[in-house]
Scaffold this active site. Structure first.
Site, short mmCIF file in Angstrom:
data_model
loop_
_atom_site.label_atom_id
_atom_site.label_comp_id
_atom_site.label_asym_id
_atom_site.label_seq_id
_atom_site.Cartn_x
_atom_site.Cartn_y
_atom_site.Cartn_z
N CYS A 24 0.68 -1.12 -0.16
CA CYS A 24 0.16 -0.31 -0.02
C CYS A 24 0.75 0.93 -0.11
O CYS A 24 2.11 1.35 0.93
CB CYS A 24 -1.16 -0.13 1.79
N ARG A 143 -4.60 8.16 8.69
CA ARG A 143 -4.51 7.99 7.18
C ARG A 143 -3.84 8.26 7.02
O ARG A 143 -4.11 9.94 6.01
CB ARG A 143 -6.83 7.71 6.82
N CYS A 276 -21.58 -10.54 6.16
CA CYS A 276 -21.38 -11.62 7.00
C CYS A 276 -21.53 -11.03 8.39
O CYS A 276 -22.15 -12.41 9.06
CB CYS A 276 -20.03 -12.17 6.49
N CYS A 297 -11.44 -16.10 5.72
CA CYS A 297 -11.96 -14.77 5.82
C CYS A 297 -10.78 -13.77 5.79
O CYS A 297 -9.50 -13.14 6.14
CB CYS A 297 -12.60 -14.71 6.95
N ASP A 298 -10.94 -12.23 4.91
CA ASP A 298 -9.93 -10.81 4.90
C ASP A 298 -9.71 -10.80 6.34
O ASP A 298 -9.23 -10.39 6.87
CB ASP A 298 -10.75 -10.07 4.51
#
Length: 414
Positions: A24, A143, A276, A297-298
Site C-alpha cells: 500500500c 490515514r 456476513c 476470511c479477510d
C-alpha cells in the site's frame, strides 16, 4: 431457451482477490492488513503473476453455480497494479465467461485515482469502494502515508474524479476512538459530499507480538492481548450508531443507505442481512493472496486459517471443505449462553467472531467486545424497525416512517 441458473439451490462462491497482497502507498495506523506482508517475507515482490490471474479467473468463474459472477479486488492498495492489469483481467473474464454475467467491484484508498482510471471504471461499470473516515480532521488522524503526511486532500480529489466521470461509488468508513466522538459531524460530511451508500466499520484490534514482526492478535491466540489505542469502545459505538440513526430515520430513509441500518431491517424481516457480520453463519467469503494462498476470511489472514493454495487445491475444495464449513457454523455454535438467550440474537448473531474476546457476566468466554454498544443500538431502534417492517409487509415504503414521525402518528416511547 437459456437457463437462468446453473444450480437453483446453490449459493455463489466468493473469493476476494489481493493482486498486490498487503502492499500500500499509505500506512494507516489502524490497518489490519498492512502487516500481513510479514507472512510473505520470502517473496521479493508481492505481485500476482499473469499466470495466476488467468488460473484464478478461469477457476473462479467455472466454480460458480449462479449466472452472475462477482469479482472483488482488494488490497493493500489495488491501484498499485497498473490499469493494464485490470484490462487484462477483463479480457480473461470475457474469455472464460461461458455465458455468465460478470461484475467487478474494487476497494481503494482513492489517492491514486486519475481520469484514466475513472474512465475505465465508468466504461466497464465497476463499483468503486473508497476508504474515507469522515471530514479532514477525522480522516487524517490515522490515514497517513508512509512519510506521515495526511491523505484527505488526495482522497477527495479522487472522489471528485469519480463523480466527474459518473462512476458508481460508495464509502467504507472506519469508526475509531476519535471520530466516534462526533457522530453527526461524521454523518453530515457524507451527506455534504453526496455519498449515498456508506458502510461503517468499527475498528477493534488487540496487540500480541509475533516473531515475524506482526503485532495484531487472531481469535485463536490468547484472549489477553492489550486493546489497541485506536479501537472504538462499546459505549462509543452504541452512542455513535444511535445518534446517526436518529438523524437518518427522521430525514434520510430511502435517500441515504447505511449498511448496518439496512442489514438490521433485513434481519427484522427475517431476510438475509447482506453482510456476513450480522448473518447467523459466515465463511462464504474467502480471500486469495497474490501467490494463490486462500484464507477463510479477510479478517482471518493468519497462518492457522490458511485453507491451502490454488496451485494444489481447487477453490471449490477449499471453500467447501469441512474446515471452512466449520469456520462458518462456529459463528453461531460458539456463542455464549448470554447471546443465545438475548432478545436481539436474531438481529446481531454475535457480529464478527474476530471481536469475540470478552467474557459474559457469568465469566463465559466468547462475548463480542462491542456487545454493550450493539445492545444499546438494537434496543434503541427496535420500535422504528417494527414500524418499517410493518410497512414492508403491507407493501409500503419504509420511508413512510419519516412522515409518521413528523405528523405524530408514530410516537416512540422508551
Amino acid at each position: 431457451m437459456k437457463a437462468t441458473t446453473y444450480a437453483p439451490f446453490a449459493k455463489p462462491l466468493y473469493v476476494m482477490v489481493k493482486p498486490v497482497g498487503a502492499v500500500c502507498n499509505l500506512a494507516c495506523e489502524y490497518c489490519y492488513y498492512l502487516e500481513k506482508a510479514n507472512l510473505y517475507k520470502e517473496n521479493p515482490k508481492h505481485v500476482m503473476s499473469d499466470e495466476l490471474l488467468e488460473k484464478f479467473i478461469d477457476e473462479y468463474i467455472n466454480s460458480q453455480t449462479m449466472p452472475q459472477v462477482l469479482f472483488t479486488w482488494h488490497g493493500g492498495e489495488t491501484l498499485m497494479r497498473p490499469l493494464s492489469f485490470y484490462k487484462k483481467a477483463m479480457e480473461l473474464q470475457k474469455k472464460y465467461a461461458r455465458g455468465r454475467t460478470i461484475d467487478n467491484c474494487i476497494q481503494t484508498n482513492g489517492t491514486l485515482l486519475t481520469d484514466e482510471w475513472c474512465e475505465f471504471f465508468r466504461e466497464n461499470n465497476w463499483l468503486v469502494g473508497v476508504s474515507i473516515d469522515g471530514p479532514q480532521e477525522f480522516h487524517d488522524e490515522y490515514r497517513k502515508n508512509k512519510m506521515g503526511k495526511p491523505s484527505f486532500v488526495k482522497v477527495m480529489q479522487g472522489i471528485n474524479l469519480l463523480k466527474k466521470h459518473g462512476v458508481e461509488w460508495n464509502a467504507m468508513a472506519v469508526v475509531n476512538d476519535f471520530n466516534a466522538e462526533y457522530p453527526l459531524d461524521f454523518y453530515n460530511f457524507f451527506k455534504e459530499i453526496d455519498c449515498h451508500y456508506i458502510q461503517f466499520a468499527p475498528i477493534v484490534e488487540r496487540i500480541v507480538s509475533h516473531q515475524d514482526g506482526r503485532h495484531l492478535a487472531s481469535l485463536a491466540e490468547g484472549k489477553e492481548g492489550a486493546l489497541a489505542d485506536f479501537s472504538v469502545s462499546p459505549e462509543q459505538w452504541g452512542n455513535f450508531l444511535c445518534t446517526i440513526f436518529d438523524e437518518w430515520v427522521k430525514e434520510d430513509v430511502g435517500k441515504f443507505f447505511i449498511q448496518i441500518f439496512d442489514s438490521t431491517l433485513a434481519n427484522w424481516m427475517g431476510e438475509q442481512p447482506g453482510v456476513c457480520t450480522m448473518a447467523k453463519h459466515c465463511g462464504h467469503a474467502g480471500v486469495m493472496e497474490f501467490n494463490g494462498d486462500v484464507y477463510s476470511c479477510d479478517h482471518f489472514v493468519f497462518p492457522e486459517y490458511k485453507l491451502g493454495n490454488i496451485y494444489s487445491q481447487t477453490l471449490v475444495e477449499m471453500m467447501h471443505s469441512e474446515r471452512q464449513h466449520n469456520f462458518g457454523t462456529m459463528k453461531y455454535q460458539s456463542l455464549p449462553t448470554q447471546c443465545k438467550e438475548c432478545d436481539f440474537l436474531f438481529a446481531c448473531n454475535g457480529e464478527c467472531p474476530k471481536n469475540r474476546f470478552s467474557r459474559t457476566a457469568d465469566g463465559e468466554p466468547g462475548l463480542n467486545y462491542l456487545c454493550k454498544g450493539y445492545y444499546q443500538y438494537f434496543q434503541h431502534v427496535a420500535p422504528y424497525m417494527d414500524f418499517m417492517k410493518k410497512e414492508l409487509m403491507n407493501q409500503q415504503a419504509p420511508a413512510n416512517i419519516m412522515k409518521a414521525l413528523k405528523d405524530g402518528s408514530l410516537k416512540i416511547e422508551y
